[in-house]
Every structure is written in C-alpha cells, then in structure tokens.
Design a protein around this motif. Structure first.
Motif, PDB file in Angstrom:
ATOM      1  N   ALA A  57       0.834  -1.208   0.000  1.00 18.99           N
ATOM      2  CA  ALA A  57       0.000   0.000   0.000  1.00 18.99           C
ATOM      3  C   ALA A  57       0.866   1.255   0.000  1.00 18.99           C
ATOM      4  CB  ALA A  57      -0.928  -0.006   1.213  1.00 18.99           C
ATOM      5  N   ALA A  58       1.963   1.232   0.758  1.00 19.91           N
ATOM      6  CA  ALA A  58       2.874   2.377   0.759  1.00 19.91           C
ATOM      7  C   ALA A  58       3.437   2.618  -0.633  1.00 19.91           C
ATOM      8  CB  ALA A  58       4.005   2.134   1.756  1.00 19.91           C
ATOM      9  N   LEU A  59       3.818   1.545  -1.311  1.00 19.12           N
ATOM     10  CA  LEU A  59       4.362   1.679  -2.658  1.00 19.12           C
ATOM     11  C   LEU A  59       3.305   2.228  -3.620  1.00 19.12           C
ATOM     12  CD1 LEU A  59       7.090   1.104  -3.963  1.00 19.12           C
ATOM     13  CD2 LEU A  59       6.231  -1.158  -4.592  1.00 19.12           C
ATOM     14  N   GLU A  60       2.067   1.748  -3.476  1.00 18.04           N
ATOM     15  CA  GLU A  60       0.975   2.274  -4.304  1.00 18.04           C
ATOM     16  C   GLU A  60       0.746   3.757  -4.032  1.00 18.04           C
ATOM     17  OE1 GLU A  60      -0.917   1.159  -6.665  1.00 18.04           O
ATOM     18  OE2 GLU A  60      -0.605  -1.009  -6.695  1.00 18.04           O
ATOM     19  N   LEU A  61       0.791   4.144  -2.757  1.00 11.19           N
ATOM     20  CA  LEU A  61       0.514   5.534  -2.387  1.00 11.19           C
ATOM     21  C   LEU A  61       1.570   6.474  -2.952  1.00 11.19           C
ATOM     22  CD1 LEU A  61      -1.108   7.646  -0.763  1.00 11.19           C
ATOM     23  CD2 LEU A  61       0.372   7.124   1.184  1.00 11.19           C
ATOM     24  N   VAL A  62       2.845   6.193  -2.673  1.00 11.88           N
ATOM     25  CA  VAL A  62       3.898   7.134  -3.077  1.00 11.88           C
ATOM     26  C   VAL A  62       4.119   7.135  -4.583  1.00 11.88           C
ATOM     27  CG1 VAL A  62       5.030   6.968  -0.846  1.00 11.88           C
ATOM     28  CG2 VAL A  62       5.784   5.462  -2.693  1.00 11.88           C
ATOM     29  N   GLY A  63       3.608   6.116  -5.282  1.00 13.00           N
ATOM     30  CA  GLY A  63       3.716   6.087  -6.732  1.00 13.00           C
ATOM     31  C   GLY A  63       2.533   6.679  -7.456  1.00 13.00           C
ATOM     32  N   SER A  64       1.542   7.141  -6.706  1.00 10.82           N
ATOM     33  CA  SER A  64       0.324   7.666  -7.328  1.00 10.82           C
ATOM     34  C   SER A  64       0.424   9.181  -7.519  1.00 10.82           C
ATOM     35  CB  SER A  64      -0.889   7.351  -6.451  1.00 10.82           C
ATOM     36  OG  SER A  64      -0.873   8.153  -5.271  1.00 10.82           O
ATOM     37  N   PRO A  65      -0.332   9.747  -8.491  1.00 13.33           N
ATOM     38  CA  PRO A  65      -0.349  11.209  -8.661  1.00 13.33           C
ATOM     39  C   PRO A  65      -0.886  11.935  -7.440  1.00 13.33           C
ATOM     40  CG  PRO A  65      -1.296  10.093 -10.566  1.00 13.33           C
ATOM     41  CD  PRO A  65      -1.131   9.054  -9.509  1.00 13.33           C
ATOM     42  N   ALA A  66      -1.649  11.225  -6.587  1.00 12.15           N
ATOM     43  CA  ALA A  66      -2.209  11.867  -5.393  1.00 12.15           C
ATOM     44  C   ALA A  66      -1.135  12.228  -4.378  1.00 12.15           C
ATOM     45  CB  ALA A  66      -3.242  10.933  -4.744  1.00 12.15           C
ATOM     46  N   TRP A  67       0.010  11.528  -4.405  1.00  9.94           N
ATOM     47  CA  TRP A  67       1.031  11.748  -3.382  1.00  9.94           C
ATOM     48  C   TRP A  67       1.659  13.142  -3.466  1.00  9.94           C
ATOM     49  CZ3 TRP A  67       2.293  10.584   1.216  1.00  9.94           C
ATOM     50  CH2 TRP A  67       3.597  10.732   1.713  1.00  9.94           C
ATOM     51  N   PRO A  68       2.200  13.571  -4.601  1.00  9.27           N
ATOM     52  CA  PRO A  68       2.741  14.939  -4.640  1.00  9.27           C
ATOM     53  C   PRO A  68       1.675  16.005  -4.415  1.00  9.27           C
ATOM     54  CG  PRO A  68       2.775  13.935  -6.835  1.00  9.27           C
ATOM     55  CD  PRO A  68       2.449  12.847  -5.863  1.00  9.27           C
ATOM     56  N   ARG A  69       0.459  15.756  -4.878  1.00  7.26           N
ATOM     57  CA  ARG A  69      -0.617  16.723  -4.605  1.00  7.26           C
ATOM     58  C   ARG A  69      -0.856  16.844  -3.118  1.00  7.26           C
ATOM     59  NH1 ARG A  69      -3.444  14.159  -8.951  1.00  7.26           N
ATOM     60  NH2 ARG A  69      -4.818  13.129  -7.430  1.00  7.26           N
ATOM     61  N   HIS A  70      -0.883  15.714  -2.422  1.00  5.97           N
ATOM     62  CA  HIS A  70      -1.082  15.729  -0.967  1.00  5.97           C
ATOM     63  C   HIS A  70       0.026  16.509  -0.273  1.00  5.97           C
ATOM     64  CE1 HIS A  70      -1.429  14.465   3.180  1.00  5.97           C
ATOM     65  NE2 HIS A  70      -0.263  13.855   3.104  1.00  5.97           N
ATOM     66  N   LEU A  71       1.268  16.276  -0.646  1.00  7.37           N
ATOM     67  CA  LEU A  71       2.383  16.975   0.007  1.00  7.37           C
ATOM     68  C   LEU A  71       2.299  18.475  -0.228  1.00  7.37           C
ATOM     69  CD1 LEU A  71       5.386  14.558  -0.671  1.00  7.37           C
ATOM     70  CD2 LEU A  71       3.958  14.747   1.383  1.00  7.37           C
ATOM     71  N   ARG A  72       1.922  18.891  -1.436  1.00 10.44           N
ATOM     72  CA  ARG A  72       1.778  20.329  -1.714  1.00 10.44           C
ATOM     73  C   ARG A  72       0.647  20.935  -0.878  1.00 10.44           C
ATOM     74  NH1 ARG A  72       2.650  18.598  -7.133  1.00 10.44           N
ATOM     75  NH2 ARG A  72       0.392  18.651  -7.529  1.00 10.44           N
ATOM     76  N   THR A  73      -0.447  20.208  -0.774  1.00 10.64           N
ATOM     77  CA  THR A  73      -1.588  20.710   0.006  1.00 10.64           C
ATOM     78  C   THR A  73      -1.219  20.861   1.478  1.00 10.64           C
ATOM     79  OG1 THR A  73      -3.181  19.697  -1.496  1.00 10.64           O
ATOM     80  CG2 THR A  73      -3.962  20.228   0.717  1.00 10.64           C
ATOM     81  N   VAL A  74      -0.581  19.841   2.038  1.00  7.07           N
ATOM     82  CA  VAL A  74      -0.175  19.905   3.446  1.00  7.07           C
ATOM     83  C   VAL A  74       0.821  21.030   3.662  1.00  7.07           C
ATOM     84  CG1 VAL A  74       1.062  18.661   5.260  1.00  7.07           C
ATOM     85  CG2 VAL A  74      -0.692  17.498   3.932  1.00  7.07           C
ATOM     86  N   SER A  75       1.747  21.201   2.739  1.00  4.90           N
ATOM     87  CA  SER A  75       2.742  22.266   2.849  1.00  4.90           C
ATOM     88  C   SER A  75       2.088  23.639   2.958  1.00  4.90           C
ATOM     89  CB  SER A  75       3.667  22.216   1.625  1.00  4.90           C
ATOM     90  OG  SER A  75       4.599  23.260   1.643  1.00  4.90           O
ATOM     91  N   ALA A  76       1.084  23.869   2.126  1.00  2.17           N
ATOM     92  CA  ALA A  76       0.385  25.158   2.165  1.00  2.17           C
ATOM     93  C   ALA A  76      -0.406  25.326   3.455  1.00  2.17           C
ATOM     94  CB  ALA A  76      -0.547  25.273   0.953  1.00  2.17           C
ATOM     95  N   HIS A  77      -1.107  24.282   3.881  1.00  2.00           N
ATOM     96  CA  HIS A  77      -1.931  24.377   5.088  1.00  2.00           C
ATOM     97  C   HIS A  77      -1.070  24.560   6.340  1.00  2.00           C
ATOM     98  CE1 HIS A  77      -6.091  23.739   3.838  1.00  2.00           C
ATOM     99  NE2 HIS A  77      -5.636  22.910   2.910  1.00  2.00           N
ATOM    100  N   LEU A  78       0.052  23.878   6.410  1.00  2.00           N
ATOM    101  CA  LEU A  78       0.893  24.009   7.604  1.00  2.00           C
ATOM    102  C   LEU A  78       1.465  25.418   7.732  1.00  2.00           C
ATOM    103  CD1 LEU A  78       2.836  20.611   7.730  1.00  2.00           C
ATOM    104  CD2 LEU A  78       0.893  21.344   9.133  1.00  2.00           C
ATOM    105  N   LYS A  79       1.813  26.039   6.621  1.00  2.00           N
ATOM    106  CA  LYS A  79       2.300  27.423   6.694  1.00  2.00           C
ATOM    107  C   LYS A  79       1.224  28.342   7.251  1.00  2.00           C
ATOM    108  CE  LYS A  79       3.921  31.348   3.973  1.00  2.00           C
ATOM    109  NZ  LYS A  79       2.857  32.254   4.492  1.00  2.00           N
ATOM    110  N   VAL A  80       0.001  28.206   6.762  1.00  2.00           N
ATOM    111  CA  VAL A  80      -1.095  29.053   7.257  1.00  2.00           C
ATOM    112  C   VAL A  80      -1.321  28.812   8.752  1.00  2.00           C
ATOM    113  CG1 VAL A  80      -3.580  29.476   7.102  1.00  2.00           C
ATOM    114  CG2 VAL A  80      -2.212  29.222   5.014  1.00  2.00           C
ATOM    115  N   ARG A  81      -1.318  27.563   9.163  1.00  2.00           N
ATOM    116  CA  ARG A  81      -1.539  27.231  10.574  1.00  2.00           C
ATOM    117  C   ARG A  81      -0.404  27.757  11.445  1.00  2.00           C
ATOM    118  NH1 ARG A  81      -4.407  21.844  11.371  1.00  2.00           N
ATOM    119  NH2 ARG A  81      -6.019  21.830   9.769  1.00  2.00           N
ATOM    120  N   ARG A  82       0.832  27.577  10.970  1.00  2.00           N
ATOM    121  CA  ARG A  82       1.979  28.088  11.728  1.00  2.00           C
ATOM    122  C   ARG A  82       1.877  29.600  11.920  1.00  2.00           C
ATOM    123  NH1 ARG A  82       6.852  28.768   8.056  1.00  2.00           N
ATOM    124  NH2 ARG A  82       5.640  30.681   7.684  1.00  2.00           N
TER     125      ARG A  82
END
Length: 478
Positions: free
Chosen positions: A358-383
């Motif tokens: 499942a980890a291999l499926e997750l990090v190989g999917s197009p959703a993975w970089p999108r998720h990291l970008r989304t979290v990056s933006a949200h964490l900056k706002v929260r910080r």
C-alpha cells in the motif's frame, strides 16, 4: 456528518434499544435501519459490527442481526497483589528496567476529551490526511499478486529503492531496511548500537519517545544542548570525551520540539566529532515531508554527507500520512547493517506485506505529490496563525524560533511558571498542551510548553485555542 461519528451515534442508539428484544430476538433489517435513521448501508453495517464486537449482537449472513444471549456473570476478581513482588524483585541490580515510563509519549497519543482543542497532538488532523488516497492504495495493494504472502525480511525491493532515492547520496536499496514506523526503527537502532548501561548522547530538549526508548533499553541519556542552528558542536565533543559514549541521536531537520535545523557550518563538524570518537550518529529524519510552503530548498539528510558509515538514518511516512500508516526505514552502511537486520528480524519478523504494498501504491500515485503540496500550504497558514495569535494574545510567552517545517512551536514560559499547573489549567479552559519537562533528560533550563498546529481542524480552532490558553495563563501566571 462525518462517517466515523455517525457510526458511533447509530451504535449508541441501537445499544439503547436492545432491551426491546428478547435474547435471540431479531433486530430490524438493514434496509429498515437505513430508512429510519437516514444513514448509509455502510454506516448500518459498521454500527452492527461494533455491537457484535461488544458481544451485544450476533450477525448471521443472509438472516440479519439478533440480540446476543446474556453474558455469564463475571467472576470475582482474584488477588493480584503477588505481582508487586514479582515485578520488582532484583530491580535494584537490573541493567534493563522492566518498568517503562510512557507518560511523555502518551501525551501525544491520547485523544483529549470532546470539545478540547488538541494542541498536544503529534499527527495530522484527519482533514489533512490523504484518507482517500490511502484507501485507494490499500485496495489496489490487496489485489496485487502475492500481496498477502510473506515479504522479504528486509522489505519489498521496490519500497527499499524508493526510500533510498529519497535519502539520496550514495545510499542504495541494499542498505535500506523497511521498519514499522520511526519509533520501531529508533528502538532497533539503539538496541543495535549500545549495550545496557551505556551512555547515549541526546539533544536537549528532545523527543520524549526517544528518551523512553533509550531508558527502556537500559541506556543513560546524556543531554547536549541545541540552539536555533542545531546541536552545539563544542558541547557535543565535550560530551563524547566526558562519557565515552558511542551513540548520538539527533534530528537535524526541524528538530522536535525546537524546530531547529542543523546549520551548514555545523554539519561537517558533527560528523567529524562523531567519527573521531568512534561513535555512531542516529539521524531521525522524521518530518522532512512536512516542509512549509515558504521553506526554500532543504538540506540533504546528514547520511548523504557520510562516507564512513557513521550515520544510521531513520525516516518514516507516518507523520505525512496517518498514525496508523506505520511504514519507515533504517539505512546504514557497513557491518552495523547486519546487526540492525538481525535485531529487527528477532523483534518483528517483518513488516506486513499488504502495508508495504500500500505504501508503494501511495507514493507512486499522482495523489502523493498533490497531498504533500496541500499539506505544505496548510501548515504554513496554521503556523503563521498560531505565531500571530501568540504574539498578540500571549506576549509573555516567548517563541524564540518559528520553523519553516514540522508542526510545532516551542514557547518559553515566564521564569518560575509551574508547568504542571498551567497544563492542568489549560485543560480546564478547554485546550490540551504538552508540558516541556518530559523533553529534557536532565533538569530543564526554563519552563516551556509544546504547541502543535497540525492536529486541529484549522486556523479558526487555533485562534480559539490560544484564547483559551490566555484564560489558563490568567489563572496561573502572576
């Protein structure tokens, strides 16, 4: 309504109605329950499964759900006082303590009561977790040929290769072991590198979970102070000389709890000092994937600058996904790799293959970089929201460093503040915070609290949490 909350509510309603049915009596059909409570068939199925797990309901495929027969009367409790002697006998001479203090870890693992703002959490709020992507990855993984078979003890090759590429430098897949999350990997590393009774150098302050691991292994944590540029090399060298330690555990990137990043000038010094001491560095690269949008280029893992096998690298997917997605890695070069492998096999056999797939499926999917970008933006706002709220609402708390990664702020309290009283007062006011004392292996130089901005629902909840913390400070601070 969120699916998980509606399942609990439906189960509670059905639990309250069970007395209407005699033992063995049939409950309404799933279709009737769907129409009556206006929930989905999945919610009904999960609520009945919860009641079945509690022994209150019996489900029969094709027939429906029935009230279970009454349980036999509970037997009176026996006398367990004999355990006090068995658990403490010879404790004065044992190298590895059998009693483990998990209080510092449980602070970040225990969910606060409903309605309490969770500033003490150590994981992403469900709204930030890639739940759909993880569910899809797990479903695809379960259909892979051989997904439920026994994996290689080192981990499936493709996942080891992915972690090796992420570390960079000269690290290869052959030097990577898949582990059940970062905590498990740290425990394996410390067991491999130091015998019971030995000193181990740690950053001060540092992650309480690592201190708990060290003490449970019978090791003696020795603090080495950090500042905003990471561990202080001159004090690290002195600690090696004074103790004869052969292990130093550090978090060079967005250190927990200070958020410090080991500076470019100090990186080669730290490696040189450890090499000259004949010591290992355990690099806990726990939060690299929670970088903030404004961080700029990150320094590479310390392991990429190590050519002599000094660094044992630990990293994990857990912080960037979910507390239940416990996949991490150990990377090392030289004979130590075989010792790490042997200890991990004896302790854990291997990481379940479906989770690795499942980890291999997750990090190989197009959703993975999108998720990291989304979290990056949200964490900056929260910080930024938390830092601004502290400046305006609680100016007497000093935030010496605002990091560009991770999920924490580390406010210093006014000298003389009773941390325990403030933490208790905050909980009464409806906000859970972590006391600073468990982050120090020796006497702390000042009182602190640790505030997480990742485990809450969003900026509005952060603002409300700081307002409640103001109420607690008014009660405790003089």
């Amino acid at each position: 309504m969120h699916e998980r909350s509606s399942v609990g509510e439906l189960a509670e309603q059905l639990r309250g109605e069970l007395d209407r049915y005699s033992p063995g009596g049939k409950l309404p059909s799933s279709r009737v329950l769907v129409e009556r409570f206006r929930v989905s068939p999945v919610t009904v199925s999960r609520a009945l499964a919860q009641l079945a797990a509690e022994g209150l309901v019996v489900t029969r495929p094709g027939a429906g759900a029935f009230r279970a027969e009454p349980r036999a009367a509970a037997q009176p409790a026996g006398d367990t006082s004999w355990q006090a002697l068995a658990l403490s006998a010879d404790s004065a001479t044992e190298l590895v303590p059998r009693a483990v203090d998990a209080s510092g870890v449980l602070v970040t693992l225990s969910a606060p009561p409903p309605g309490v703002v969770e500033f003490n959490g150590g994981y992403l709020h469900p709204s930030l977790q890639p739940e759909r992507a993880m569910a899809a990855a797990l479903a695809r993984a379960g259909r892979r040929p051989g997904a439920w078979g026994r994996p290689p003890v080192d981990g499936i090759p493709e996942l080891r290769e992915w972690f090796a590429r992420g570390i960079g430098g000269a690290i290869t897949a052959a030097e990577v072991l898949i582990a059940s999350g970062g905590q498990s990997a740290l425990a394996t590393a410390l067991r491999a590198l130091a015998p019971p009774g030995a000193p181990v150098l740690v950053e001060s302050p540092t992650y309480p979970g690592m201190l708990a691991i060290a003490r449970a292994a019978g090791l003696r944590p020795v603090p080495v102070p950090v500042d905003t540029d990471g561990v202080r090399p001159e004090l690290l060298a002195e600690a090696f000389r004074a103790t004869g330690a052969r292990v130093f555990v550090c978090q060079p990137l967005f250190q927990n709890p200070t958020g410090a990043v080991l500076s470019a000038q100090r990186r080669p010094e730290v490696l040189r000092i450890a090499r000259e001491a004949g010591a290992f560095i355990v690099e806990d690269d726990f939060v690299r994937r929670l970088v903030h949008e404004d961080a700029g280029p990150l320094p590479r893992p310390l392991a990429t600058d190590d050519h002599d096998g000094v660094v044992v690298h630990v990293s994990s997917l857990t912080k960037a996904t979910s507390p239940s997605f416990r996949i991490g890695c150990l990377a090392a070069r030289g004979p130590v790799l075989e010792r790490l492998r042997a200890i991990q096999v004896v302790d854990h056999f291997f990481v379940p293959r479906p989770l690795q797939e499942a980890a291999l499926e997750l990090v190989g999917s197009p959703a993975w970089p999108r998720h990291l970008r989304t979290v990056s933006a949200h964490l900056k706002v929260r910080r930024d929201t938390m830092a601004a709220a502290l400046r305006t609402t609680l100016p007497e708390l000093t935030v010496g460093h605002v990091p560009t990664g991770g999920y924490l702020l580390w406010p210093r309290l006014p000298d003389g503040t009773d941390e325990a009283a403030l933490v208790a007062g905050a909980l009464r006011a409806g906000v859970a915070v972590a006391p600073g004392r468990p982050y120090f292996s020796a006497e702390p130089p000042a009182p602190h609290i640790r505030l997480s901005f990742a485990a809450v629902a969003g900026p509005a909840e952060i603002t409300e949490g700081i307002r409640r913390l103001r109420t607690a400070c008014d009660e405790v601070l003089e």
